[in-house]
Design a protein around this motif. Structure first.
Motif, PDB file in Angstrom:
ATOM      1  N   GLU A 292     -37.063   6.822   5.495  1.00  0.00           N
ATOM      2  CA  GLU A 292     -37.782   8.007   5.979  1.00  0.00           C
ATOM      3  C   GLU A 292     -37.577   8.191   7.480  1.00  0.00           C
ATOM      4  OE1 GLU A 292     -41.785   7.387   4.815  1.00  0.00           O
ATOM      5  OE2 GLU A 292     -41.433   7.749   2.672  1.00  0.00           O
ATOM      6  N   LEU A 293     -37.604   7.087   8.229  1.00  0.00           N
ATOM      7  CA  LEU A 293     -37.427   7.170   9.680  1.00  0.00           C
ATOM      8  C   LEU A 293     -36.007   7.610  10.043  1.00  0.00           C
ATOM      9  CD1 LEU A 293     -38.524   6.770  12.504  1.00  0.00           C
ATOM     10  CD2 LEU A 293     -37.932   4.342  12.342  1.00  0.00           C
ATOM     11  N   THR A 294     -34.998   7.006   9.407  1.00  0.00           N
ATOM     12  CA  THR A 294     -33.612   7.384   9.705  1.00  0.00           C
ATOM     13  C   THR A 294     -33.319   8.815   9.245  1.00  0.00           C
ATOM     14  OG1 THR A 294     -32.920   6.301   7.640  1.00  0.00           O
ATOM     15  CG2 THR A 294     -32.691   5.047   9.690  1.00  0.00           C
ATOM     16  N   ASP A 295     -33.949   9.227   8.141  1.00  0.00           N
ATOM     17  CA  ASP A 295     -33.771  10.605   7.678  1.00  0.00           C
ATOM     18  C   ASP A 295     -34.385  11.590   8.674  1.00  0.00           C
ATOM     19  OD1 ASP A 295     -32.732  12.301   5.600  1.00  0.00           O
ATOM     20  OD2 ASP A 295     -34.798  12.759   5.055  1.00  0.00           O
ATOM     21  N   LEU A 296     -35.536  11.194   9.228  1.00  0.00           N
ATOM     22  CA  LEU A 296     -36.167  12.012  10.264  1.00  0.00           C
ATOM     23  C   LEU A 296     -35.254  12.144  11.477  1.00  0.00           C
ATOM     24  CD1 LEU A 296     -38.660  13.455  11.496  1.00  0.00           C
ATOM     25  CD2 LEU A 296     -39.452  11.203  12.258  1.00  0.00           C
ATOM     26  N   MET A 297     -34.632  11.033  11.882  1.00  0.00           N
ATOM     27  CA  MET A 297     -33.716  11.056  13.016  1.00  0.00           C
ATOM     28  C   MET A 297     -32.501  11.935  12.724  1.00  0.00           C
ATOM     29  SD  MET A 297     -34.825   9.527  15.593  1.00  0.00           S
ATOM     30  CE  MET A 297     -33.258   9.725  16.417  1.00  0.00           C
ATOM     31  N   ARG A 298     -31.979  11.847  11.505  1.00  0.00           N
ATOM     32  CA  ARG A 298     -30.812  12.660  11.154  1.00  0.00           C
ATOM     33  C   ARG A 298     -31.152  14.147  11.213  1.00  0.00           C
ATOM     34  NH1 ARG A 298     -28.667  12.788   5.091  1.00  0.00           N
ATOM     35  NH2 ARG A 298     -30.716  13.767   4.972  1.00  0.00           N
ATOM     36  N   ASN A 299     -32.327  14.510  10.657  1.00  0.00           N
ATOM     37  CA  ASN A 299     -32.744  15.920  10.696  1.00  0.00           C
ATOM     38  C   ASN A 299     -32.944  16.393  12.127  1.00  0.00           C
ATOM     39  OD1 ASN A 299     -32.715  16.056   7.899  1.00  0.00           O
ATOM     40  ND2 ASN A 299     -34.889  15.538   7.699  1.00  0.00           N
ATOM     41  N   HIS A 300     -33.524  15.513  12.955  1.00  0.00           N
ATOM     42  CA  HIS A 300     -33.758  15.861  14.362  1.00  0.00           C
ATOM     43  C   HIS A 300     -32.436  16.123  15.091  1.00  0.00           C
ATOM     44  CE1 HIS A 300     -35.434  15.813  18.378  1.00  0.00           C
ATOM     45  NE2 HIS A 300     -34.668  14.780  18.709  1.00  0.00           N
ATOM     46  N   LEU A 301     -31.442  15.235  14.870  1.00  0.00           N
ATOM     47  CA  LEU A 301     -30.148  15.406  15.518  1.00  0.00           C
ATOM     48  C   LEU A 301     -29.409  16.618  14.970  1.00  0.00           C
ATOM     49  CD1 LEU A 301     -28.974  11.678  15.672  1.00  0.00           C
ATOM     50  CD2 LEU A 301     -29.723  13.097  17.574  1.00  0.00           C
ATOM     51  N   THR A 302     -29.579  16.886  13.669  1.00  0.00           N
ATOM     52  CA  THR A 302     -28.946  18.068  13.073  1.00  0.00           C
ATOM     53  C   THR A 302     -29.516  19.345  13.674  1.00  0.00           C
ATOM     54  OG1 THR A 302     -28.568  16.889  10.989  1.00  0.00           O
ATOM     55  CG2 THR A 302     -28.479  19.290  10.916  1.00  0.00           C
ATOM     56  N   GLU A 303     -30.837  19.354  13.869  1.00  0.00           N
ATOM     57  CA  GLU A 303     -31.477  20.525  14.479  1.00  0.00           C
ATOM     58  C   GLU A 303     -31.021  20.698  15.926  1.00  0.00           C
ATOM     59  OE1 GLU A 303     -35.646  19.962  14.055  1.00  0.00           O
ATOM     60  OE2 GLU A 303     -35.654  20.279  11.883  1.00  0.00           O
ATOM     61  N   LYS A 304     -30.882  19.582  16.658  1.00  0.00           N
ATOM     62  CA  LYS A 304     -30.403  19.674  18.041  1.00  0.00           C
ATOM     63  C   LYS A 304     -28.979  20.217  18.089  1.00  0.00           C
ATOM     64  CE  LYS A 304     -31.041  16.492  21.037  1.00  0.00           C
ATOM     65  NZ  LYS A 304     -31.046  15.155  21.716  1.00  0.00           N
ATOM     66  N   ARG A 305     -28.150  19.747  17.141  1.00  0.00           N
ATOM     67  CA  ARG A 305     -26.770  20.224  17.101  1.00  0.00           C
ATOM     68  C   ARG A 305     -26.726  21.713  16.760  1.00  0.00           C
ATOM     69  NH1 ARG A 305     -22.395  17.026  13.548  1.00  0.00           N
ATOM     70  NH2 ARG A 305     -22.771  15.512  15.235  1.00  0.00           N
ATOM     71  N   ALA A 306     -27.570  22.133  15.793  1.00  0.00           N
ATOM     72  CA  ALA A 306     -27.602  23.550  15.412  1.00  0.00           C
ATOM     73  C   ALA A 306     -28.084  24.412  16.583  1.00  0.00           C
ATOM     74  CB  ALA A 306     -28.513  23.736  14.202  1.00  0.00           C
ATOM     75  N   LEU A 307     -29.107  23.914  17.314  1.00  0.00           N
ATOM     76  CA  LEU A 307     -29.614  24.652  18.475  1.00  0.00           C
ATOM     77  C   LEU A 307     -28.543  24.772  19.559  1.00  0.00           C
ATOM     78  CD1 LEU A 307     -32.042  25.996  19.839  1.00  0.00           C
ATOM     79  CD2 LEU A 307     -32.704  23.741  20.710  1.00  0.00           C
ATOM     80  N   ARG A 308     -27.778  23.689  19.769  1.00  0.00           N
ATOM     81  CA  ARG A 308     -26.713  23.709  20.768  1.00  0.00           C
ATOM     82  C   ARG A 308     -25.635  24.721  20.384  1.00  0.00           C
ATOM     83  NH1 ARG A 308     -26.362  18.662  21.290  1.00  0.00           N
ATOM     84  NH2 ARG A 308     -24.716  18.229  19.780  1.00  0.00           N
ATOM     85  N   LEU A 309     -25.306  24.772  19.098  1.00  0.00           N
ATOM     86  CA  LEU A 309     -24.317  25.743  18.624  1.00  0.00           C
ATOM     87  C   LEU A 309     -24.815  27.174  18.802  1.00  0.00           C
ATOM     88  CD1 LEU A 309     -23.048  24.011  15.351  1.00  0.00           C
ATOM     89  CD2 LEU A 309     -21.779  24.319  17.483  1.00  0.00           C
ATOM     90  N   GLU A 310     -26.113  27.376  18.534  1.00  0.00           N
ATOM     91  CA  GLU A 310     -26.685  28.719  18.711  1.00  0.00           C
ATOM     92  C   GLU A 310     -26.591  29.154  20.174  1.00  0.00           C
ATOM     93  OE1 GLU A 310     -30.631  28.653  17.183  1.00  0.00           O
ATOM     94  OE2 GLU A 310     -30.012  28.402  15.098  1.00  0.00           O
TER      95      GLU A 310
END
Length: 209
Positions: free
Chosen positions: A168-186
């Motif tokens: 659950e913790l690593t999945d949370l980290m993955r989602n957090h990094l994915t959101e950061k990457r998506a925000l950076r792309l935006e």
């Protein structure tokens, strides 16, 4: 035993750390008696009246449970080491600090967890009794009783609960990094659009002039 270990060492693939091997072990006292073999108050009683083949099979049943406990202890140590490597993440998230893990590192840690989970639940005998004992009820009883004494089932349950929390913790980290990457792309898209608009305005301005 030491002689056999020396022979086997030549054929090891990805061996465990020497210190871990010496630290994680199980020892039970044994004695030979007249009568049925059993585990009594943490001590193995071996029937001295059995013929050699039957005596070896009973020793195998006891040692099979012991080595299962040692294997589980090795993986428990691996999980504890993994938990130690990520224990700072919840505190960092709670304090609003930046977690210094890349997307690749998070995926690697998730791979470690899946591999450990696979070993425990799919490629081992922790959850079921081995087929060897199906038609040997007396040996199965010795094996099961030794496993219960060594708390195999409870320890596996605790490990799976820890693994679930880590997942659950690593999945949370993955989602957090994915959101950061998506925000950076935006933001990159917004900047590119802005630059394109500025060039278009400049072109129109020079044409009018």
């Amino acid at each position: 035993m030491k002689h056999v270990m020396q022979l086997l060492e030549k054929h090891e693939i990805q061996p465990y750390e020497i210190a871990l091997v010496h630290w994680e072990n199980e020892e039970l006292n044994y004695t030979k008696i007249e009568g049925q073999s059993k585990l009594h108050r943490g001590e193995i009683w071996l029937n001295s009246e059995l013929d050699l083949d039957d005596a070896i099979l009973e020793k195998f049943a006891f040692s099979n449970a012991l080595c299962l406990s040692v294997k589980l202890a090795i993986w428990e140590a691996s999980l504890d080491k993994f938990v130690e490597s990520i224990q700072s993440i919840p505190e960092a998230l709670k304090a609003g600090k930046k977690v210094k893990l890349s997307h690749e590192e998070v995926m690697q840690k998730m791979g470690e967890l899946f591999a450990l989970r696979h070993h425990i639940n799919l490629s081992s005998d922790f959850l079921i009794t081995p087929d060897f004992y199906w038609d040997r009820e007396n040996l199965e009883e010795l094996y099961d009783k030794t496993c219960r004494f060594l708390s195999i089932t409870r320890r596996v349950k605790v490990m799976n609960e820890k693994l679930q929390h880590c997942m659950e913790l690593t999945d949370l980290m993955r989602n957090h990094l994915t959101e950061k990457r998506a925000l950076r792309l935006e933001w990159m898209i917004v900047i590119l659009i802005t630059i394109e608009v500025m060039f278009e305005l400049g072109r129109v301005f020079f044409l009018i002039k």
